[in-house]
Design a protein around this motif. Structure first.
Motif, PDB file in Angstrom:
ATOM      1  N   SER A   1      25.897 -34.159   3.882  1.00  0.00           N
ATOM      2  CA  SER A   1      26.344 -33.910   2.504  1.00  0.00           C
ATOM      3  C   SER A   1      27.660 -33.156   2.555  1.00  0.00           C
ATOM      4  N   TRP A   2      28.410 -33.236   1.441  1.00  0.00           N
ATOM      5  CA  TRP A   2      29.662 -32.487   1.377  1.00  0.00           C
ATOM      6  C   TRP A   2      29.404 -30.987   1.354  1.00  0.00           C
ATOM      7  N   GLY A   3      28.288 -30.571   0.766  1.00  0.00           N
ATOM      8  CA  GLY A   3      27.943 -29.152   0.789  1.00  0.00           C
ATOM      9  C   GLY A   3      27.686 -28.655   2.198  1.00  0.00           C
ATOM     10  N   MET A   4      27.026 -29.500   3.031  1.00  0.00           N
ATOM     11  CA  MET A   4      26.778 -29.125   4.417  1.00  0.00           C
ATOM     12  C   MET A   4      28.088 -28.998   5.186  1.00  0.00           C
ATOM     13  N   LEU A   5      29.041 -29.877   4.881  1.00  0.00           N
ATOM     14  CA  LEU A   5      30.343 -29.803   5.548  1.00  0.00           C
ATOM     15  C   LEU A   5      31.042 -28.484   5.225  1.00  0.00           C
ATOM     16  N   ILE A   6      30.976 -28.069   3.976  1.00  0.00           N
ATOM     17  CA  ILE A   6      31.588 -26.792   3.578  1.00  0.00           C
ATOM     18  C   ILE A   6      30.876 -25.627   4.274  1.00  0.00           C
ATOM     19  N   ASN A   7      29.530 -25.692   4.354  1.00  0.00           N
ATOM     20  CA  ASN A   7      28.776 -24.640   5.039  1.00  0.00           C
ATOM     21  C   ASN A   7      29.141 -24.550   6.522  1.00  0.00           C
ATOM     22  N   VAL A   8      29.329 -25.709   7.158  1.00  0.00           N
ATOM     23  CA  VAL A   8      29.711 -25.726   8.574  1.00  0.00           C
ATOM     24  C   VAL A   8      31.077 -25.077   8.766  1.00  0.00           C
ATOM     25  N   LEU A   9      32.010 -25.380   7.874  1.00  0.00           N
ATOM     26  CA  LEU A   9      33.338 -24.775   7.968  1.00  0.00           C
ATOM     27  C   LEU A   9      33.275 -23.259   7.764  1.00  0.00           C
ATOM     28  N   ILE A  10      32.381 -22.815   6.872  1.00  0.00           N
ATOM     29  CA  ILE A  10      32.208 -21.373   6.670  1.00  0.00           C
ATOM     30  C   ILE A  10      31.662 -20.719   7.940  1.00  0.00           C
ATOM     31  N   VAL A  11      30.653 -21.361   8.563  1.00  0.00           N
ATOM     32  CA  VAL A  11      30.097 -20.847   9.820  1.00  0.00           C
ATOM     33  C   VAL A  11      31.181 -20.797  10.898  1.00  0.00           C
ATOM     34  N   PHE A  12      32.012 -21.831  10.961  1.00  0.00           N
ATOM     35  CA  PHE A  12      33.083 -21.871  11.961  1.00  0.00           C
ATOM     36  C   PHE A  12      34.076 -20.727  11.750  1.00  0.00           C
ATOM     37  N   VAL A  13      34.457 -20.479  10.502  1.00  0.00           N
ATOM     38  CA  VAL A  13      35.402 -19.394  10.213  1.00  0.00           C
ATOM     39  C   VAL A  13      34.791 -18.040  10.586  1.00  0.00           C
ATOM     40  N   ILE A  14      33.517 -17.832  10.252  1.00  0.00           N
ATOM     41  CA  ILE A  14      32.843 -16.570  10.596  1.00  0.00           C
ATOM     42  C   ILE A  14      32.786 -16.390  12.113  1.00  0.00           C
TER      43      ILE A  14
ATOM     44  N   ILE B   1      25.758 -17.171  18.068  1.00  0.00           N
ATOM     45  CA  ILE B   1      26.257 -17.146  16.689  1.00  0.00           C
ATOM     46  C   ILE B   1      26.126 -18.517  16.034  1.00  0.00           C
ATOM     47  N   TYR B   2      26.512 -19.565  16.774  1.00  0.00           N
ATOM     48  CA  TYR B   2      26.403 -20.916  16.224  1.00  0.00           C
ATOM     49  C   TYR B   2      24.947 -21.300  15.979  1.00  0.00           C
ATOM     50  N   ALA B   3      24.059 -20.946  16.895  1.00  0.00           N
ATOM     51  CA  ALA B   3      22.640 -21.286  16.719  1.00  0.00           C
ATOM     52  C   ALA B   3      22.085 -20.626  15.458  1.00  0.00           C
TER      53      ALA B   3
ATOM     54  N   GLN C   1      34.742 -17.758  14.435  1.00  0.00           N
ATOM     55  CA  GLN C   1      36.079 -17.521  14.979  1.00  0.00           C
ATOM     56  C   GLN C   1      36.538 -16.088  14.712  1.00  0.00           C
ATOM     57  N   THR C   2      36.205 -15.553  13.540  1.00  0.00           N
ATOM     58  CA  THR C   2      36.582 -14.172  13.211  1.00  0.00           C
ATOM     59  C   THR C   2      35.886 -13.186  14.143  1.00  0.00           C
ATOM     60  N   ILE C   3      34.566 -13.389  14.326  1.00  0.00           N
ATOM     61  CA  ILE C   3      33.813 -12.487  15.213  1.00  0.00           C
ATOM     62  C   ILE C   3      34.298 -12.612  16.652  1.00  0.00           C
ATOM     63  N   GLU C   4      34.558 -13.854  17.084  1.00  0.00           N
ATOM     64  CA  GLU C   4      34.970 -14.072  18.474  1.00  0.00           C
ATOM     65  C   GLU C   4      36.341 -13.483  18.757  1.00  0.00           C
ATOM     66  N   THR C   5      37.308 -13.769  17.888  1.00  0.00           N
ATOM     67  CA  THR C   5      38.691 -13.345  18.162  1.00  0.00           C
ATOM     68  C   THR C   5      38.921 -11.864  17.878  1.00  0.00           C
ATOM     69  N   ARG C   6      38.155 -11.282  16.934  1.00  0.00           N
ATOM     70  CA  ARG C   6      38.389  -9.876  16.562  1.00  0.00           C
ATOM     71  C   ARG C   6      37.528  -8.897  17.350  1.00  0.00           C
ATOM     72  N   PHE C   7      36.357  -9.318  17.814  1.00  0.00           N
ATOM     73  CA  PHE C   7      35.427  -8.377  18.430  1.00  0.00           C
ATOM     74  C   PHE C   7      35.024  -8.783  19.856  1.00  0.00           C
ATOM     75  N   ILE C   8      34.497 -10.018  20.015  1.00  0.00           N
ATOM     76  CA  ILE C   8      33.913 -10.392  21.312  1.00  0.00           C
ATOM     77  C   ILE C   8      34.989 -10.534  22.382  1.00  0.00           C
TER      78      ILE C   8
ATOM     79  N   LEU D   1      23.511 -28.572  19.150  1.00  0.00           N
ATOM     80  CA  LEU D   1      24.961 -28.498  18.939  1.00  0.00           C
ATOM     81  C   LEU D   1      25.508 -27.113  19.290  1.00  0.00           C
ATOM     82  N   ALA D   2      24.713 -26.071  19.082  1.00  0.00           N
ATOM     83  CA  ALA D   2      25.149 -24.720  19.454  1.00  0.00           C
ATOM     84  C   ALA D   2      25.236 -24.580  20.972  1.00  0.00           C
ATOM     85  N   VAL D   3      24.251 -25.120  21.694  1.00  0.00           N
ATOM     86  CA  VAL D   3      24.292 -25.092  23.163  1.00  0.00           C
ATOM     87  C   VAL D   3      25.486 -25.898  23.671  1.00  0.00           C
ATOM     88  N   PHE D   4      25.740 -27.053  23.033  1.00  0.00           N
ATOM     89  CA  PHE D   4      26.898 -27.868  23.405  1.00  0.00           C
ATOM     90  C   PHE D   4      28.199 -27.097  23.187  1.00  0.00           C
ATOM     91  N   ALA D   5      28.288 -26.366  22.087  1.00  0.00           N
ATOM     92  CA  ALA D   5      29.489 -25.570  21.808  1.00  0.00           C
ATOM     93  C   ALA D   5      29.677 -24.467  22.846  1.00  0.00           C
TER      94      ALA D   5
END
Length: 402
Positions: free
Chosen positions: A295-308, A249-251, A310-317, A265-269
């Motif tokens: 960039s600040w936009g990239m930081l926001i995108n990373v946080l969005i990926v993290f939230v997605i 998912i992270y990759a 976490q939702t998939i991991e905790t609710r389904f996987i 970074l995905a493999v590290f995670a």
């Protein structure tokens, strides 16, 4: 004289021999005395410890692979009547094919990203310093400016010192490095053979160990071994399967948003997820740093990926793969990880939960057995005694009334 002697014997029997508290204290004393004796003769056990640590790495690696492959082997044998040897050989060929693909495709990509990250790390650190200084020029941060600068200087000195110490240690301990390489080589060489025989004969281990237990304990002992095997297997399979899908998912997410070094970074995670609870946040730190300097936009995108993720991991996987088979409260898990890391470091964090699960099963079953055989916990006898006492009292009242 005879009465005094009998009275003394009765006091000795009541206060020493038949006193549960005294007997418990004696058992505790004997337990610690045995530990002290083993500590005093530890040199006798030194060869055994050396032998154990030599054979432990391939056994651990083979055990992890066993818990991943054995359900497949059992399914093909029980449902499709395929011989175990055939399924094992096919799985070995499949793993070999995956390794060849990783060596040819995935590893070079990760290596190139890691090399690029190491080369660009001075620039990244400089960018972090620049961002920090820009923030400190703000009037709102004047109060913590000096403390933050001192902390940054401390980090730089400590990082430089640790790298220097590590380099000196590596240079001065080349023989240790060669020894570590030898252990890794022997582990990778012997683990497949250990795994083969574990998959081939592992299902017979329960019956083999049970035969050494006393006959009246064999059913309970076999059930306890089954529970231990299920608990450890569920934990190992759950952690690895969840880590694999989290890495996928992270990759996908990091590459879609264009994060630099996204695959590495995905493999590290994925590897950090093998450390329960804390691994997720440890893996997020370098991602946030790289995203912030991009960039600040990239930081926001990373946080969005993290939230997605976490939702998939905790609710389904996690509910589907792991569920609640370990039956551990989150507070118990966190306290256990903190204590295990303080005592044994990283190995304690990784192996603390399965070891705790094994000890919990053994202690719970031993306590349940003690409750069954002990008069202190025999509630039925106590209930019958109370009922008999009430009947005798009622009978006495009736006789007195008559």
């Amino acid at each position: 004289m005879e009465k005094k002697k009998n009275k003394g014997m009765n006091l000795f029997r009541d206060w020493f021999l038949n006193n549960r508290f005294t007997v418990s204290l004696l058992n505790i004393l004997l337990f610690f005395l045995i530990i002290w004796l083993f500590n005093e003769i530890s040199f006798v056990l030194q060869p055994a410890w050396i032998f154990l640590f030599a054979v432990l790495p391939p056994i651990i690696l083979a055990t992890v692979q066993y818990y991943l492959m054995n359900p497949v082997v059992d399914f093909f044998q029980e449902k499709l009547k395929v011989p175990r040897i055939v399924t094992i050989l096919l799985l070995f060929l499949l793993v070999l094919g995956l390794l060849i693909w990783m060596i040819n495709s995935l590893i070079p990509l990760i290596q190139s990203q890691v090399d690029s990250l190491v080369r660009n790390w001075p620039k990244i650190w400089k960018s972090i310093n620049n961002i920090t200084q820009d923030l400190l020029h703000d009037s709102h941060f004047k109060g913590i400016k000096s403390n933050l600068f001192a902390a940054i200087n401390n980090i730089e000195k400590n990082v430089f010192k640790s790298w220097q110490d590590t380099a000196n240690l590596a240079i001065s301990n080349i023989s240790s490095a060669v020894s570590v390489f030898g252990v890794v080589f022997m582990t990778l060489l012997t683990a497949p053979f250990v795994l083969f025989y574990m998959l081939k004969d592992g299902h017979k281990l329960n019956a083999y160990l049970t035969q050494f237990a006393p006959r009246r304990w064999q059913d309970g002992f076999s059930s306890m071994l089954h529970d231990i095997n299920e608990a450890v297997g569920s934990y190992v399979r759950g952690q690895i399967v969840v880590a694999f899908w989290v890495g996928i998912i992270y990759a996908i997410g990091y590459n879609l948003i264009g994060l630099p070094y996204g695959t590495a970074l995905a493999v590290f995670a994925a590897f950090m997820l093998l450390i329960p609870y804390f691994g997720t946040f440890i893996a997020l730190i370098p991602v946030l740093i790289i995203a912030a300097i991009t960039s600040w936009g990239m930081l926001i995108n990373v946080l969005i990926v993290f939230v997605i993720e976490q939702t998939i991991e905790t609710r389904f996987i996690s509910p589907f793969v792991v569920g609640n088979r370990m039956k551990m409260h989150p507070i118990t898990t966190i306290l256990l990880l903190i204590g295990a890391s303080a005592v044994w470091g990283l190995p304690g964090v990784i192996f603390g939960i399965p070891i705790y699960a094994v000890i919990k099963i053994i202690v719970t079953r031993s306590f349940n057995y003690f409750r069954e055989v002990s008069r202190f916990y025999n509630d039925e006898d106590l209930f019958e005694t109370q009922n008999n006492s009430k009947i005798e009292l009622n009978k006495g009242d009736i006789d007195n009334h008559d």
